[in-house]
Design a protein around this motif. Structure first.
Motif, mmCIF file in Angstrom:
data_model
loop_
_atom_site.group_PDB
_atom_site.id
_atom_site.type_symbol
_atom_site.label_atom_id
_atom_site.label_comp_id
_atom_site.label_asym_id
_atom_site.label_seq_id
_atom_site.Cartn_x
_atom_site.Cartn_y
_atom_site.Cartn_z
ATOM 1 N N ASP A 75 102.303 -39.466 -55.069
ATOM 2 C CA ASP A 75 103.030 -38.172 -54.499
ATOM 3 C C ASP A 75 102.016 -37.034 -54.634
ATOM 4 N N ALA A 76 101.197 -36.997 -55.620
ATOM 5 C CA ALA A 76 100.242 -35.617 -55.836
ATOM 6 C C ALA A 76 99.024 -35.576 -54.557
ATOM 7 N N VAL A 77 98.713 -37.034 -54.420
ATOM 8 C CA VAL A 77 97.474 -36.989 -53.488
ATOM 9 C C VAL A 77 98.270 -36.878 -52.046
ATOM 10 N N VAL A 78 99.339 -37.619 -51.769
ATOM 11 C CA VAL A 78 99.829 -37.091 -50.354
ATOM 12 C C VAL A 78 100.250 -35.615 -50.233
ATOM 13 N N GLU A 79 100.842 -34.848 -51.253
ATOM 14 C CA GLU A 79 101.064 -33.532 -51.139
ATOM 15 C C GLU A 79 99.662 -32.823 -50.697
ATOM 16 N N TYR A 80 98.750 -33.137 -51.781
ATOM 17 C CA TYR A 80 97.577 -32.415 -51.532
ATOM 18 C C TYR A 80 96.821 -32.620 -50.131
ATOM 19 N N LEU A 81 96.801 -33.823 -49.640
ATOM 20 C CA LEU A 81 96.152 -34.227 -48.331
ATOM 21 C C LEU A 81 97.140 -33.779 -46.930
ATOM 22 N N THR A 82 98.327 -33.643 -47.134
ATOM 23 C CA THR A 82 99.053 -33.656 -46.119
ATOM 24 C C THR A 82 98.733 -32.250 -44.997
ATOM 25 N N PRO A 83 98.382 -31.181 -45.799
ATOM 26 C CA PRO A 83 97.970 -29.946 -44.595
ATOM 27 C C PRO A 83 96.687 -30.187 -43.985
ATOM 28 N N PHE A 84 95.913 -31.042 -44.789
ATOM 29 C CA PHE A 84 94.380 -31.554 -44.290
ATOM 30 C C PHE A 84 94.826 -32.484 -42.923
ATOM 31 N N ILE A 85 95.248 -33.390 -43.053
ATOM 32 C CA ILE A 85 95.756 -34.594 -42.359
ATOM 33 C C ILE A 85 96.460 -34.055 -41.104
ATOM 34 N N ALA A 86 97.470 -32.988 -41.183
ATOM 35 C CA ALA A 86 98.079 -32.338 -40.145
ATOM 36 C C ALA A 86 96.864 -31.619 -39.178
ATOM 37 N N GLU A 87 96.154 -31.463 -39.507
ATOM 38 C CA GLU A 87 95.055 -30.782 -38.700
ATOM 39 C C GLU A 87 94.100 -31.655 -38.030
ATOM 40 N N CYS A 88 94.131 -32.796 -38.335
ATOM 41 C CA CYS A 88 93.117 -33.979 -37.700
ATOM 42 C C CYS A 88 94.061 -34.382 -36.408
ATOM 43 N N LYS A 89 93.211 -34.600 -35.463
ATOM 44 C CA LYS A 89 93.566 -34.849 -33.960
ATOM 45 C C LYS A 89 92.929 -36.171 -33.600
ATOM 46 N N THR A 90 92.169 -36.934 -34.585
ATOM 47 C CA THR A 90 91.494 -38.233 -34.257
ATOM 48 C C THR A 90 91.263 -38.862 -35.544
ATOM 49 N N LYS A 91 91.115 -40.122 -35.541
ATOM 50 C CA LYS A 91 90.897 -40.946 -36.811
ATOM 51 C C LYS A 91 89.481 -40.386 -37.367
ATOM 52 N N ILE A 107 86.893 -36.242 -51.010
ATOM 53 C CA ILE A 107 86.777 -37.174 -52.153
ATOM 54 C C ILE A 107 86.883 -36.831 -53.447
ATOM 55 N N ASP A 108 85.848 -35.816 -53.893
ATOM 56 C CA ASP A 108 85.832 -35.398 -55.290
ATOM 57 C C ASP A 108 87.121 -34.662 -55.524
ATOM 58 N N LYS A 109 87.942 -33.910 -54.509
ATOM 59 C CA LYS A 109 88.936 -33.411 -54.864
ATOM 60 C C LYS A 109 90.365 -34.252 -55.086
ATOM 61 N N ILE A 110 90.237 -35.198 -54.225
ATOM 62 C CA ILE A 110 91.159 -36.331 -54.327
ATOM 63 C C ILE A 110 90.977 -36.802 -55.812
ATOM 64 N N PHE A 155 102.658 -39.123 -44.337
ATOM 65 C CA PHE A 155 102.259 -37.582 -44.623
ATOM 66 C C PHE A 155 103.077 -36.877 -43.809
ATOM 67 N N VAL A 156 103.411 -35.609 -44.274
ATOM 68 C CA VAL A 156 104.599 -34.691 -43.594
ATOM 69 C C VAL A 156 103.897 -33.363 -43.274
ATOM 70 N N GLY A 157 103.823 -33.001 -42.415
ATOM 71 C CA GLY A 157 103.248 -31.409 -42.024
ATOM 72 C C GLY A 157 103.422 -31.134 -40.865
#
Length: 177
Positions: free
Chosen positions: A55-71, A82-85, A151-153
């Motif tokens: 839950d914490a990792v998903v919450e942390y990564l959601t805004p970053f993933i929402a900005e990604c347009k490609t794999k 990685i370090d922050k995760i 992820f949600v965003g």
């Protein structure tokens, strides 16, 4: 000689067909970036904290993933984070009284067939964010980081939804009442 050549050709086609059927369809797998969180053990408390870390990792990564347009963008972002995760995961472990830490890395790994809503991902080798809690020898949780099925965003008019996040949001909104 003609019969030999025809027989040889038929056998060669059969062999190549069988070999081809056993090779994974990497073109399909290359579209996805998965996430895999492994618990320290199968003890109830280790399994419970695995979901808290998720839950914490998903919450942390959601805004970053929402900005990604490609794999490729998602993978690059994860490498940068990685370090922050690990810090996020270690913070959860510490808050719940665990003395072991997490390790996070991106690597290719074998996954079984999995269905997400109406999407079926075949078994095979996928690139994945791997988060091991302690020994990482317990049961695991996994999903797809990109495209963001877990992820949600909101970004560029798209909304990514997660049933897990929806349940968490409902839980907290009921708790505040």
């Amino acid at each position: 000689m003609k019969k030999f050549c025809i027989s040889f050709l038929i056998v060669a086609i059969i062999i190549l067909s069988v070999i081809g059927l056993n090779l994974p369809n990497n073109a399909v797998h290359e579209e996805y970036l998965r996430i895999h969180i492994r618990a320290d053990s199968n003890l109830d408390d280790a399994q419970a904290v695995k979901y808290k870390v998720r839950d914490a990792v998903v919450e942390y990564l959601t805004p970053f993933i929402a900005e990604c347009k490609t794999k490729a963008q998602a993978e690059s972002m994860l490498k940068d984070q990685i370090d922050k995760i690990e810090q996020v995961a270690d913070g959860v472990l510490k808050n719940f009284g665990f003395d072991y830490k997490s390790t996070a890395k991106i690597k290719s790994e074998e996954f079984p067939t999995r269905v997400y809503g109406g999407l079926e991902l075949e078994s095979g080798i996928y690139d994945a964010l791997i988060i091991e809690l302690g020994s990482g020898k317990g049961d695991n949780w996994w999903c797809v980081v990109y495209p963001p099925l877990c992820f949600v965003g909101e970004s560029s008019g798209y909304q990514y939804r997660s049933k897990i996040k929806d349940v968490i949001d409902r839980f907290y909104s009921n708790k505040e009442k």
